[in-house]
Design an enzyme around this catalytic site. Structure first.
Site, mmCIF file in Angstrom:
data_model
loop_
_atom_site.group_PDB
_atom_site.id
_atom_site.type_symbol
_atom_site.label_atom_id
_atom_site.label_comp_id
_atom_site.label_asym_id
_atom_site.label_seq_id
_atom_site.Cartn_x
_atom_site.Cartn_y
_atom_site.Cartn_z
ATOM 1 N N ARG A 4 -0.062 13.162 -1.086
ATOM 2 C CA ARG A 4 -1.808 14.039 -0.232
ATOM 3 C C ARG A 4 -1.815 15.459 -0.056
ATOM 4 O O ARG A 4 -1.888 16.756 -0.600
ATOM 5 C CB ARG A 4 -1.967 13.506 0.860
ATOM 6 C CG ARG A 4 -1.446 11.640 1.673
ATOM 7 C CD ARG A 4 -1.441 11.439 3.394
ATOM 8 N NE ARG A 4 -0.860 9.850 3.688
ATOM 9 C CZ ARG A 4 0.049 9.535 3.774
ATOM 10 N NH1 ARG A 4 1.138 10.709 3.616
ATOM 11 N NH2 ARG A 4 0.876 8.433 3.707
ATOM 12 N N LYS A 14 2.221 12.051 6.745
ATOM 13 C CA LYS A 14 2.291 10.890 8.465
ATOM 14 C C LYS A 14 3.189 10.862 9.374
ATOM 15 O O LYS A 14 4.019 10.592 9.043
ATOM 16 C CB LYS A 14 1.526 10.370 8.036
ATOM 17 C CG LYS A 14 0.078 9.980 7.563
ATOM 18 C CD LYS A 14 -0.980 8.646 7.482
ATOM 19 C CE LYS A 14 -2.165 9.281 6.309
ATOM 20 N NZ LYS A 14 -3.347 8.260 6.501
ATOM 21 N N HIS A 42 -7.396 12.108 -3.308
ATOM 22 C CA HIS A 42 -6.671 11.084 -3.814
ATOM 23 C C HIS A 42 -7.338 10.632 -4.945
ATOM 24 O O HIS A 42 -6.206 9.713 -4.809
ATOM 25 C CB HIS A 42 -7.257 10.850 -2.224
ATOM 26 C CG HIS A 42 -6.664 9.580 -1.157
ATOM 27 N ND1 HIS A 42 -5.946 10.670 -0.438
ATOM 28 C CD2 HIS A 42 -6.150 8.469 -0.660
ATOM 29 C CE1 HIS A 42 -5.164 9.715 0.261
ATOM 30 N NE2 HIS A 42 -5.365 8.700 0.201
ATOM 31 N N ARG A 76 -3.756 10.667 -6.127
ATOM 32 C CA ARG A 76 -3.046 10.055 -5.602
ATOM 33 C C ARG A 76 -3.347 8.487 -5.546
ATOM 34 O O ARG A 76 -1.930 7.884 -7.162
ATOM 35 C CB ARG A 76 -3.034 9.967 -3.743
ATOM 36 C CG ARG A 76 -1.913 9.075 -3.027
ATOM 37 C CD ARG A 76 -2.583 9.765 -1.846
ATOM 38 N NE ARG A 76 -1.304 9.079 -1.019
ATOM 39 C CZ ARG A 76 -0.246 8.712 -0.551
ATOM 40 N NH1 ARG A 76 0.522 9.798 -1.014
ATOM 41 N NH2 ARG A 76 0.385 8.207 0.853
ATOM 42 N N HIS A 79 4.243 4.670 2.364
ATOM 43 C CA HIS A 79 3.707 3.696 3.512
ATOM 44 C C HIS A 79 4.961 3.617 3.709
ATOM 45 O O HIS A 79 6.170 3.568 3.224
ATOM 46 C CB HIS A 79 3.600 3.115 2.136
ATOM 47 C CG HIS A 79 1.526 3.612 1.369
ATOM 48 N ND1 HIS A 79 1.708 3.247 0.072
ATOM 49 C CD2 HIS A 79 0.841 4.483 1.917
ATOM 50 C CE1 HIS A 79 0.145 3.542 -0.475
ATOM 51 N NE2 HIS A 79 0.413 4.655 0.696
ATOM 52 N N TYR A 118 -2.735 -2.064 -5.699
ATOM 53 C CA TYR A 118 -2.300 -1.091 -6.317
ATOM 54 C C TYR A 118 -2.471 -2.006 -7.909
ATOM 55 O O TYR A 118 -2.048 -1.853 -8.163
ATOM 56 C CB TYR A 118 -1.883 0.372 -6.551
ATOM 57 C CG TYR A 118 -1.905 1.540 -5.617
ATOM 58 C CD1 TYR A 118 -3.492 2.336 -6.005
ATOM 59 C CD2 TYR A 118 -1.247 2.453 -4.304
ATOM 60 C CE1 TYR A 118 -3.423 3.343 -5.413
ATOM 61 C CE2 TYR A 118 -1.787 2.573 -3.876
ATOM 62 C CZ TYR A 118 -3.344 3.484 -3.997
ATOM 63 O OH TYR A 118 -3.380 4.416 -3.313
#
Length: 319
Positions: free
Chosen positions: A163, A191, A264, A267, A290, A299
């Site tokens: 990110r 995150k 993004h 990414r 994730h 994806y």
């Protein structure tokens, strides 16, 4: 001077909003970027409640929360209508706020519990193809300080799938360790302060080395108190996410790309190109950071759609 929040002294959210934000910061450990997003949603909610002269949290009813959804979607007052995704996100924030208020004894009833968040259709992430990514990475002029910084940024984004906030918060020491021992990988803080280690390819390492040797010292001298940040602006300060986005837009314009490009995008391209190359979805999940493989599996839908397009374009009996 920091701007006072619309709920700071009076209003329906004056008790609950600060308590909830403190809870998210201290007990949940959410990042500053996530908290800023919640604050923006709360400001809209406070604006809506104030416009309806609701100055007590206990006076908010289910109809008011439903009205907030309509207010966002239609753009009542001096505001533009919000996109469906923004409406859904704001409603999730409001639902979480009211649930917290009940759990923490600040309200007796959860008036938002039965308000349904509008469902959004599945949006496939937009990835650049390999040629577009190559054009983007080649766009910065490596003979200039700015170009050296921009190329390091772009190579790091695409080479790690990180990110933009994760790249902007990197310090010089984070990279010097990797340059000394590439097999160790680059440590990223994602995150929820979750740490992960990702490989750093040769192109990204070369771009970072060039920036550290020939670019960063120039701008570091411009700073009165040079800090540890890896990526700097021309004043010697840490590069912001907003500035990184501008770097991407400028590079896309220089490369002549006629598609929307953001940090993004790289990414998304990182993940899509890995899967196209045969990488396992759980490996990509780890690289992206994730928490659930379900998030990563979107994806695989992109690659399946790509295969379908190639089939339709190429097979004589496909249509």
């Amino acid at each position: 001077m920091t701007r006072a929040e619309p709920w700071s002294d009076h209003g329906a959210l004056s008790r609950v909003a600060p308590a909830w934000l403190d809870h998210l910061l201290v007990e949940r450990g959410l990042s500053a970027n996530t908290l800023d997003a919640y604050r923006r949603d709360l400001r809209r909610y406070a604006e809506y409640l104030a416009a309806r002269h609701i100055d007590d949290f206990d006076k908010i009813g289910e109809a008011d929360v439903q009205g907030f959804q309509h207010w966002l979607a239609t753009g009542e007052g001096p505001r533009a209508p919000q996109a469906p995704a923004s409406v859904a996100r704001c409603l999730v924030t409001v639902r979480n706020l009211h649930r917290f208020a009940v759990d923490d004894g600040l309200a007796s009833q959860d008036v938002a519990a039965n308000v349904q968040v509008p469902r959004l259709g599945t949006r496939l992430p937009k990835a650049l193809d390999v040629q577009q990514v190559q054009a983007l990475l080649d766009a910065p002029d490596a003979e200039t300080t700015t170009g050296l910084r921009d190329r390091a940024l772009l190579e790091l984004l695409y080479g790690t799938g990180a990110r933009v906030s994760e790249i902007c918060q990197l310090d010089v020491d984070d990279l010097t360790r990797v340059l000394a021992a590439p097999e160790a990988g680059l440590r990223l803080l994602g995150k929820g302060n979750k740490e992960r280690v990702v490989p750093l390819g040769s192109y990204a390492r070369e771009a970072v080395e060039a920036w550290l040797v020939r670019g960063r010292p120039v701008w570091q001298q411009a700073a009165r108190n040079p800090g540890p940040a890896l990526l700097l602006n021309s004043l010697g300060r840490r590069l912001s996410r907003q500035s990184a986005y501008q770097v991407l837009r400028q590079a896309a314009a220089t490369a002549g790309l006629d598609v929307e490009v953001s940090p993004h995008s790289l990414r998304h391209s990182f993940a899509t190109h890995l899967l196209d190359g045969g990488a396992d979805v759980r490996v990509v999940q780890e690289l992206l950071g994730h928490s659930s493989v379900t998030t990563t599996q979107i994806y695989t839908m992109v690659t399946v759609e790509h295969l379908r397009e190639v089939y339709l374009d190429s097979h004589p009996r496909a249509r």
